[in-house]
Design an enzyme around this catalytic site. Structure first.
Site, short mmCIF file in Angstrom:
data_model
loop_
_atom_site.label_atom_id
_atom_site.label_comp_id
_atom_site.label_asym_id
_atom_site.label_seq_id
_atom_site.Cartn_x
_atom_site.Cartn_y
_atom_site.Cartn_z
N THR A 35 1.81 0.94 -14.68
CA THR A 35 1.77 2.39 -14.50
C THR A 35 0.52 2.98 -15.15
O THR A 35 0.05 2.49 -16.18
CB THR A 35 3.01 3.06 -15.13
OG1 THR A 35 2.83 4.48 -15.15
CG2 THR A 35 3.23 2.61 -16.57
N SER A 52 7.01 7.76 -22.65
CA SER A 52 8.48 7.60 -22.66
C SER A 52 8.78 6.15 -23.00
O SER A 52 7.88 5.30 -23.00
CB SER A 52 9.07 7.92 -21.29
OG SER A 52 8.77 6.88 -20.37
N TYR A 67 10.39 4.15 -21.09
CA TYR A 67 10.02 3.41 -19.88
C TYR A 67 8.52 3.06 -19.87
O TYR A 67 8.14 1.90 -19.67
CB TYR A 67 10.36 4.21 -18.62
CG TYR A 67 9.47 3.84 -17.46
CD1 TYR A 67 9.63 2.61 -16.83
CD2 TYR A 67 8.42 4.66 -17.06
CE1 TYR A 67 8.77 2.23 -15.80
CE2 TYR A 67 7.58 4.29 -16.04
CZ TYR A 67 7.74 3.07 -15.42
OH TYR A 67 6.90 2.68 -14.43
N HIS A 68 7.68 4.06 -20.07
CA HIS A 68 6.24 3.78 -20.04
C HIS A 68 5.86 2.78 -21.14
O HIS A 68 4.99 1.94 -20.95
CB HIS A 68 5.44 5.08 -20.23
CG HIS A 68 5.53 6.00 -19.06
ND1 HIS A 68 6.38 7.08 -19.03
CD2 HIS A 68 4.90 6.01 -17.86
CE1 HIS A 68 6.25 7.72 -17.87
NE2 HIS A 68 5.36 7.10 -17.14
N LYS A 75 6.00 -0.79 -20.22
CA LYS A 75 4.85 -1.30 -19.46
C LYS A 75 3.68 -1.63 -20.40
O LYS A 75 2.83 -2.48 -20.06
CB LYS A 75 4.43 -0.28 -18.40
CG LYS A 75 5.53 0.06 -17.38
CD LYS A 75 5.65 -0.98 -16.26
CE LYS A 75 6.70 -0.57 -15.25
NZ LYS A 75 6.70 -1.34 -14.02
#
Lengths: 399, 399
Positions: free
Chosen positions: A145, A186, A188-189, A192
């Site tokens: 991302t 976040s 989630y980020h 990554k």
């Protein structure tokens, strides 16, 4: 090529699998159908009526005459099945989409934070460990991302993964190229970012060939292949957890819900159309790194926009009202974002422009399926901290 | 202070728990005894005869008159018990040693790579998520490693966690301070890089107060407290997986096994005595960051040495033979290492020098327990890739 698409039943995985199959590759989808389970958990469903994976695959066989295999494997939990697949099927490439991919979902509560970290890190690491253990030469292409970069540095264009720096050492200056310093927005980020570190290590220690695609926010729903038969239709999320900003605006416009702009809407984001995404994946497959080379990183985006400007653009196109709502996220109110994406352009990507495709998307997808919308799922209610507020329009509060 | 020591039964955790208890703090040890289970798995055991945790704790009560509580919780797996503890006991600080900490063990096979990633990442993330969910103000002190930095940059001293860089932007130069770019040397070290990214995120998003101790290789076995009664003795690992380089040389010298130098022995490493480690933990506890401040990073080491020079030093002290063996690791044959460690020195650390303590250690620990040595466990046999060879002395091969 023999290609395994991990997460091949998902929003990006499904159109990528079809595109690669249409291009003549021998595709196996590996998926544990977790995204469909999360629909159940959230009481939300795709705006578009997606079919069960078996029906999708048989419709593809019927319409395109091409076989796609399917294996239900949880790559984060079931290492042995994954290893067995790689060892015995010997894919030339693995495309790894098998991660929990919604920032708001990852921030909803401790359970979701923990699931996202556990699932994403173990999925990625299992793939890496299994490739090494199999002894196979596999090109791993991962969907990363743009969010690993954070949101821009003083007007400077974000390079593709690596940053040239200078470091003072007494009188001398040392020049280096480093992985771009991360600043994820976040949990989630952040996963990554963890992935990126896993990749760097395995490329170095085990000479694995890895490409990491730093993708912007997807807009649009369908590709040439998913549009070819309604049974092949791709998912379209409009809920506050899984819906991406532009797709949510399109649905809001289609059903007469105010376009909910978080905070000042000054956030600048990178975007890419889903049709371009599948082309980029193909280009990445065709241009693998060599064994021993560092991880190849592409910025997979085609344009940047400020959120409030997108809202006003869609408002003008459709007559929808724009409404400012509290920002459930913890982020800078305003940011600039400049991104380098030369590699894909040089390799032949011809981008779908937002200005050209937007109205079509509103009419063909958001408008067509608007009777399926559950209004209660529209606002973003997952907050980044206990101090943030949900993004519910003031005009609708208490209704 | 009320302090929880996660991993408080381990090599660093146990002496730290005793030192903090002796200093008047109210200490709870949380441990799942996984390190003892790995002894069983490897068929290896501590050179020193460590006692069961219950006996350790009652001996401490008897000799020091101080209570230490113990809870058997797997912090990587049992989030609910961890959350319950933080919520209801309200520790002022948590010291997090609860990770698999051996690089060779982490590289032995896929299972161990996967266990190390899964255990370490989930342990760290569970602690972070539980602190946020509890709503408590807890200072988290984590044992990191010098190994996140990689092994030095062109003679430049490694700063404490953050690096000042300059980036060219057209005619301008942008100055920034970033987390030092990482270059871990094993899956184990990589998990500490992942931890670092988790910490940066939670310090930013949730304003958690976090200190990360980038520790060098520990040498020595006992502290003032663990030496005070034989039932309090600390563990001493000499096997090829868990033994650190200096402690292994000491045992090899004591039992007449060649000192096994990997490769050219040109690797330069950072070291710290175990007594200084417990002092550093205490200093870090007494100097917490503020809420909203970035992660506070200390380099927890006191001197650097080249491995072959250490071997020759011990050879001179003891008459032991030095033998060059293949390097099971994937690393540069030779590296320089300069490290900044001003913060602990300014805060009052008075280091134990290797040159002063070494002989004492050989006599009091390695010599005293040499009858417990299993020669077959001495060489380092976990290899970093299929192309690396085990570190078995040529003079002993086939024996």
């Amino acid at each position: 090529m023999k290609i395994a698409v991990l997460g091949g039943d998902g929003f990006c995985g499904w159109p990528a699998a079809l595109h690669l199959s249409a291009s003549g590759h021998d595709v196996t989808i590996i998926d544990n159908l977790s995204r469909r389970a999360i629909d159940e958990e959230l009481g939300a469903e795709s705006l578009t009526p997606i079919r069960p994976i078996e029906e999708r695959i048989s419709a593809w066989k019927e319409t395109a005459g091409r076989d796609i295999s399917f294996r239900n494997i949880d790559v984060a939990q079931d290492y042995d099945s994954l290893l067995d697949f790689i060892t015995h099927e010997g894919p030339d490439a693995i495309i790894h989409f098998a991660e929990q991919r919604a920032a708001p979902y990852s921030m909803k509560n401790s359970r979701n934070k923990r699931y996202t970290v556990d699932n994403n890190v173990n999925a990625t690491h299992n793939v890496l460990a299994a490739i090494v253990e199999s002894g196979r030469d596999v090109h791993l292409v991962h969907l990363g991302t743009m969010g690993v970069y954070g949101y821009g540095t003083a007007g400077m264009a974000i390079p593709e993964g690596y940053l040239d720096i200078q470091v003072a050492n007494g009188e001398d200056v040392i020049e280096q190229q480093i992985l771009y310093p991360t600043n994820p927005g976040s949990v989630y980020h952040m996963t990554k970012v963890l992935d990126q570190n896993l990749f760097a290590y395995y490329a170095k220690n085990d000479r694995l060939r890895i490409t990491d695609l730093h993708q912007g926010i997807i807009w649009g729903t369908n590709t040439a292949e998913t549009s070819s038969d309604e049974r092949l239709i791709n998912r379209f999320d409009y809920d506050g957890d899984y819906g991406t900003v532009l797709n949510r605006f399109l649905v809001q416009a289609a059903v007469g819900y105010p376009l909910t702009v978080h905070g000042t809407g000054g956030q600048t984001r990178a975007f890419i159309h889903i049709q371009d995404m599948v082309r980029c994946v193909q280009i990445a497959l065709e241009n693998p790194p060599e064994a021993g080379e560092r991880v190849k990183i592409f910025n997979q985006m085609t344009e940047t926009h400020r959120v409030r400007e997108l809202a006003h653009l869609i408002g003008e196109l459709t007559g929808a009202q724009v409404e400012m709502v509290p920002n459930p996220r913890n982020e800078a109110a305003e940011n600039e974002l400049h991104v380098t994406n030369d590699t894909f352009l040089e390799l032949g990507l011809n981008p779908t422009r937002l200005s050209e495709g937007l109205l079509l998307e509103v009419e063909q997808t958001a408008g067509r399926y608007r009777d399926r919308v559950d209004f209660s799922k529209i606002p973003a209610t997952s907050t980044w901290t206990a101090d943030n507020e949900a993004g519910i329009p003031p005009s609708l509060q208490g209704k």
